[in-house]
Design a protein around this motif. Structure first.
Motif, short mmCIF file in Angstrom:
data_model
loop_
_atom_site.label_atom_id
_atom_site.label_comp_id
_atom_site.label_asym_id
_atom_site.label_seq_id
_atom_site.Cartn_x
_atom_site.Cartn_y
_atom_site.Cartn_z
N GLU A 82 -32.92 -45.22 24.42
CA GLU A 82 -33.68 -44.33 23.55
C GLU A 82 -35.02 -44.96 23.19
O GLU A 82 -35.13 -46.19 23.10
N VAL A 83 -36.00 -44.12 22.94
CA VAL A 83 -37.32 -44.57 22.50
C VAL A 83 -37.76 -43.72 21.32
O VAL A 83 -37.66 -42.48 21.37
N HIS B 257 -42.14 -42.54 28.68
CA HIS B 257 -41.86 -41.16 29.09
C HIS B 257 -42.14 -40.16 27.96
O HIS B 257 -42.45 -39.00 28.19
N TRP B 258 -42.03 -40.63 26.72
CA TRP B 258 -42.31 -39.76 25.57
C TRP B 258 -43.73 -39.20 25.60
O TRP B 258 -44.01 -38.16 25.01
N MET C 120 -37.43 -40.00 22.89
CA MET C 120 -37.04 -39.85 24.29
C MET C 120 -35.64 -40.44 24.45
O MET C 120 -35.37 -41.54 23.96
N ILE C 121 -34.78 -39.71 25.12
CA ILE C 121 -33.42 -40.20 25.34
C ILE C 121 -33.11 -40.10 26.83
O ILE C 121 -33.25 -39.02 27.43
N ASN C 122 -32.72 -41.22 27.41
CA ASN C 122 -32.39 -41.22 28.83
C ASN C 122 -31.07 -40.50 29.10
O ASN C 122 -30.15 -40.57 28.29
N VAL C 123 -31.03 -39.84 30.24
CA VAL C 123 -29.76 -39.32 30.74
C VAL C 123 -29.25 -40.34 31.75
O VAL C 123 -29.79 -40.46 32.85
N LEU C 124 -28.28 -41.12 31.34
CA LEU C 124 -27.75 -42.21 32.17
C LEU C 124 -26.45 -41.76 32.82
O LEU C 124 -25.49 -41.41 32.14
N HIS D 90 -34.26 -37.51 31.64
CA HIS D 90 -34.41 -37.82 30.23
C HIS D 90 -34.74 -36.54 29.47
O HIS D 90 -35.08 -35.51 30.09
N VAL D 91 -34.58 -36.60 28.16
CA VAL D 91 -34.95 -35.46 27.32
C VAL D 91 -35.92 -35.95 26.25
O VAL D 91 -35.91 -37.12 25.87
#
Lengths: 375, 375
Positions: B217-218, B274-275, B309-313, B352-353
């Motif tokens: 997460e960022v 990415h944000w 920003m949250i990664n989809v892992l 990511h979202v």
């Protein structure tokens, strides 16, 4: 599940679908008119959209067919449907966008306010219409017009004698559309998106400034329209009443008394919606892809108090837009530039710029300053 | 002038350069590892980036070569330069990103604060280092590590006996990097972009949350860091001191006393940035293209109070991200989804979202709710 959208037409509207398609992992395929189309990066076929075999071949394996323009002939559209292809917007909706007389009829039938109008088949009929409307009228060809083409402001029927002549030569008969010259304070545009299941989402109404029949500037939201849902309500009723899927743009006249009259419809992403790329949580291009795929629609808000879009019309007399970047990008590091990959040509839409901010005048100033670098 | 950027590597970083390249009318060419690379839409060649002929052929006619990763061998980089190709970042800067021992040396030489460290060539040397640092250390291979690979937390030199064995087998000698285990409150990341002409622009510093050595997460900007330019100043000095061009990401430890220590460098767009796609006026991907083309840089602000920003892992155990769209997009119509076109696999970054808003907790909640739909 892979999501695959086929777009007929390779202009800048198809081009601007590429970024959201990349972001959402949607496979975009474009049937382009030429090898060097604006949307060439996503082109998987080059051919004539009027040719049935070309279009059927292109449509194989896509989840849905949609459009960069409204010119695909009805027989081709119906053949796609008969072949089991999802076509959005559908042939019946597109028929309305393809024929201004049918559009007026259908708008009137669903109760949408339109300027006084009549189909006129001869100079004699147009002369009668002119008598009834103060001696002035707007005359439009029913088919084939866009960006001010196929539109004339006349005081005498003889000014469109050539168009009547062409209708007669065509042999199929037909009529021109005569409309009252509406006195309006300004032009607005209302964009909505509708999915097949019926959900409709509306962006804020915007003000559009036209030059020579071509959209030049867009202010979002339309000044002094805050809180009014009249335009949105109207566009939602039109999208629903005409069964439009995807993005629908409703161009409107606002009269001195604040009345809204429908001027034109476009059943696709529209120049008046380019501001949404940066200015809204969901751009019109992303929303169009979501809508035609019957996916849930995104929030269509305004991310900042003011967003201003200014078209780059024509472009530099010599060289490319990119030649101007070293100076332009330095002068306005907070304004976004969109180049359509088209050669500059007088009057041609070759790009646009977008600025946003808390103060409208300042935002307009910054946008115009940037666009001036590309003249 | 046509602007053409060649990107070596076809991962998601190259993929996310496609939208800004489309917008600015920059021609993007990608040398991908395989036909089904994440950046396949822009791939103009598929081949081995370690093969000189493949890379030289790919580089013909581009204005500049840049990178999706830092693994291109030095001989290939130098051959490109010798052939007259602009390579950004250049071989000397990339050498620092490619070798953690060199990175520590060079950072120390320019006065950047780093954890206590030493090169260790044997278990005996590592044992000595462990004695001096409270019996604990982080040991890293100098080359080839990323996303937690090539990193171990050890209390005994025997725990990396295999790495010493591999170094001995390699025949070239060499050392591992031993570092003190820094006590830190949190991890930050500072991104800057620098053009060859020297201009540097810094985004707001962000907080990164790691899970198993991978960014999860960022939060942008980093909470409680408002107004502090310490991280930005440090990153600017590193970009300038190491002559980095393009985007530079500086991963930082923040100690309980508020001191910043450099953990890692990445000389390319970075997960912690990415944000910026939605969250900043200029995304890191647009900025990277502008920087390596030596164009003026854009404003690197935060458009909203908070962006998360949250990664989809990993992604769904069955099916694709797109299978989840009907539910996920309906649940969070104001959160943006980015899919990388990669097959789900445990631990893999497949998307990511991004969410934004005025309240951090609410924004985090909305982001996590959306990403949970893709587990």
């Amino acid at each position: 599940m892979t999501l695959t959208v086929g777009v007929i037409g390779g202009g800048q509207l198809a081009r601007m679908m590429i970024p959201p398609a990349v972001e959402l992992g949607i496979q975009l395929r474009v049937l382009a008119e030429s090898e060097d189309s604006s949307a060439r990066l996503a082109a998987t076929a080059v051919g004539d959209y009027r040719d049935l075999d070309t279009v059927l071949e292109f449509a194989r394996g896509v989840d849905v067919i949609t459009f960069d323009h409204e010119h695909v002939p009805q027989p081709v559209l119906h053949a796609l449907v008969d072949a089991g292809v999802a076509v959005r917007p559908g042939p019946d909706a597109l028929a309305i966008a393809q024929d201004k007389l049918l559009m007026r009829e259908r708008l009137e039938a669903i109760g949408a306010p339109v300027p006084a109008w009549a189909p006129v088949e001869s100079e004699r009929e147009l002369t009668a219409f002119l008598r009834g409307s103060g001696g002035r009228a707007v005359v439009k060809t029913a088919r084939g017009g866009y960006d001010g083409k196929g539109v004339r402001f006349v005081r005498s029927a003889s000014e469109v004698a050539d168009w009547f002549g062409a209708l007669a030569e065509d042999g199929r008969g037909g009529a021109l559309l005569a409309e009252e010259l509406v006195e309006f304070d300004r032009e607005l545009a209302q964009l909505v998106a509708r999915r097949p299941s019926g959900d409709v989402v509306a962006w804020p109404v915007v003000e559009t400034v036209q030059q020579g029949g071509v959209c030049a500037e867009v202010f979002a939201p339309a000044p002094r329209s805050a809180g009014s849902t009249a335009a949105a309500d109207l566009a939602v009723s039109i999208a629903t009443g005409l069964d439009v899927t995807g993005v629908l743009a409703v161009e409107l006249f606002e009269t001195p008394r604040g009345r809204l009259l429908v001027n034109e419809l476009a059943m696709r992403p529209h120049n008046s919606g380019h501001w949404t790329i940066e200015g809204s949580t969901t751009s019109q291009f992303e929303q169009h892809l979501r809508a035609v795929l019957d996916l849930p629609l995104g929030v269509a808000d305004a991310r900042h108090p003011w967003t201003v879009m200014i078209n780059v019309l024509g472009g530099p007399a010599e060289g490319s837009l990119q030649d101007r970047y070293p100076v332009a990008l330095a002068a306005a590091p907070d304004v976004k530039v969109h180049a359509y990959g088209k050669d500059p040509r007088p009057g041609r839409k070759v790009g646009h710029v977008t600025a946003w901010g808390d103060d409208l005048d300042d935002t307009v100033y910054r946008g115009r300053a940037m666009s001036a670098h590309f003249e």
